[in-house]
Write a protein that holds these residues in place. Structure first.
Motif, short mmCIF file in Angstrom:
data_model
loop_
_atom_site.label_atom_id
_atom_site.label_comp_id
_atom_site.label_asym_id
_atom_site.label_seq_id
_atom_site.Cartn_x
_atom_site.Cartn_y
_atom_site.Cartn_z
N ALA A 66 0.90 -1.26 0.07
CA ALA A 66 0.11 0.28 0.12
C ALA A 66 0.83 1.12 -0.08
CB ALA A 66 -0.97 -0.01 1.06
N THR A 67 0.43 2.36 -0.61
CA THR A 67 1.07 3.44 -0.22
C THR A 67 0.11 4.78 0.25
OG1 THR A 67 2.09 3.35 -2.64
CG2 THR A 67 1.83 5.60 -1.86
N VAL A 68 0.54 5.12 1.22
CA VAL A 68 -0.04 6.08 2.37
C VAL A 68 0.45 7.42 1.91
CG1 VAL A 68 -0.35 6.95 4.69
CG2 VAL A 68 -0.01 4.46 4.10
N VAL A 69 -0.50 8.13 1.40
CA VAL A 69 -0.25 9.75 0.98
C VAL A 69 -0.61 10.55 2.01
CG1 VAL A 69 -0.52 11.33 -0.99
CG2 VAL A 69 -0.23 8.93 -1.39
N ARG A 70 -0.06 11.31 2.63
CA ARG A 70 -0.64 12.36 3.62
C ARG A 70 -1.16 13.57 3.06
NH1 ARG A 70 -0.95 9.34 7.90
NH2 ARG A 70 0.84 8.75 8.90
N ALA A 71 -1.99 14.15 3.73
CA ALA A 71 -2.55 15.13 2.93
C ALA A 71 -2.27 16.54 3.62
CB ALA A 71 -4.24 15.27 3.67
N GLY A 72 -1.94 17.48 2.77
CA GLY A 72 -1.54 18.76 3.20
C GLY A 72 -2.46 19.45 3.88
N PRO A 73 -1.94 20.40 4.72
CA PRO A 73 -2.66 21.26 5.64
C PRO A 73 -3.92 21.79 5.08
CG PRO A 73 -0.83 22.37 5.35
CD PRO A 73 -0.65 21.06 4.53
N MET A 78 -9.89 21.18 5.06
CA MET A 78 -11.42 21.05 4.19
C MET A 78 -11.84 19.87 4.73
SD MET A 78 -9.86 22.23 0.35
CE MET A 78 -11.28 21.07 -0.11
N MET A 79 -11.19 18.77 4.88
CA MET A 79 -11.74 17.44 5.47
C MET A 79 -12.48 17.41 6.77
SD MET A 79 -11.61 15.10 2.90
CE MET A 79 -11.68 16.59 1.80
N HIS A 80 -11.66 18.37 7.62
CA HIS A 80 -12.28 18.72 9.10
C HIS A 80 -13.61 19.59 8.66
CE1 HIS A 80 -9.66 17.02 12.03
NE2 HIS A 80 -8.47 17.55 11.14
N VAL A 81 -13.70 20.26 7.81
CA VAL A 81 -14.96 20.96 7.85
C VAL A 81 -15.72 20.38 7.24
CG1 VAL A 81 -15.66 23.21 6.61
CG2 VAL A 81 -13.76 23.40 7.63
N ALA A 82 -15.66 19.58 6.06
CA ALA A 82 -16.74 18.63 5.45
C ALA A 82 -17.23 17.76 6.51
CB ALA A 82 -15.97 18.02 4.26
N GLY A 83 -16.43 17.01 7.36
CA GLY A 83 -16.76 16.08 8.27
C GLY A 83 -17.80 17.06 9.40
N TYR A 84 -17.34 17.98 9.99
CA TYR A 84 -18.32 18.65 10.69
C TYR A 84 -19.65 19.16 9.95
CZ TYR A 84 -20.09 22.39 13.65
OH TYR A 84 -20.83 23.03 14.56
N LEU A 85 -19.64 19.67 8.75
CA LEU A 85 -20.91 19.87 8.19
C LEU A 85 -21.76 18.67 7.85
CD1 LEU A 85 -19.54 22.39 5.40
CD2 LEU A 85 -20.83 22.87 7.72
N GLU A 86 -21.06 17.52 7.61
CA GLU A 86 -21.79 16.30 7.35
C GLU A 86 -22.33 15.84 8.78
OE1 GLU A 86 -19.83 13.23 5.16
OE2 GLU A 86 -19.40 14.74 3.66
N LEU A 87 -21.70 15.94 9.94
CA LEU A 87 -22.38 15.78 11.20
C LEU A 87 -23.40 16.29 11.54
CD1 LEU A 87 -21.71 14.08 13.56
CD2 LEU A 87 -20.46 15.69 14.61
N THR A 88 -23.47 17.79 11.09
CA THR A 88 -24.59 18.56 11.43
C THR A 88 -25.81 18.13 10.79
OG1 THR A 88 -24.00 20.25 9.82
CG2 THR A 88 -23.16 20.60 12.10
#
Length: 101
Positions: A66-73, A78-88
């Motif tokens: 497997a290749t793991v590719v780390r997300a940039g800042p 953006m993933m944190h915000v999207a996750g929060y919006l989906e949770l709401t």
């Protein structure tokens, strides 16, 4: 290029075990990386090799890379915000007693 967390590389290869099962009790595919790797929001894990096909009633265990590719800042934020919006979207708050008048 180094990531933001503990000077780890932004992209690296790692061995993994794959378990795929399709029976009347379960349908699942699990990937276990060879080391304890903390996968964070926005990170990608790409499993190399041919597509895996499992017929009904079968279970398959195999090894892949497997290749793991780390997300940039920016992507991580953006993933944190999207996750929060989906949770709401899951919130269903009501202050009524439920009776229709």
């Amino acid at each position: 290029m180094k990531g933001l967390w503990a000077n780890e590389p932004r992209r690296f290869d790692i061995g993994c075990s794959i378990e795929v099962e399709q029976t009347s009790e379960t349908l699942h595919a699990h990937v276990t990386l060879d080391r304890d790797v903390n996968i964070r929001p926005g990170d990608e894990v790409v499993i190399h090799g041919e597509p895996i096909t499992v017929k009904f009633g079968e279970q398959l265990n195999l090894r892949r890379t497997a290749t793991v590719v780390r997300a940039g800042p920016v992507k991580r934020m953006m993933m944190h915000v999207a996750g929060y919006l989906e949770l709401t979207e899951l919130y269903d708050v009501s202050f009524s007693d439920g009776r229709v008048r």
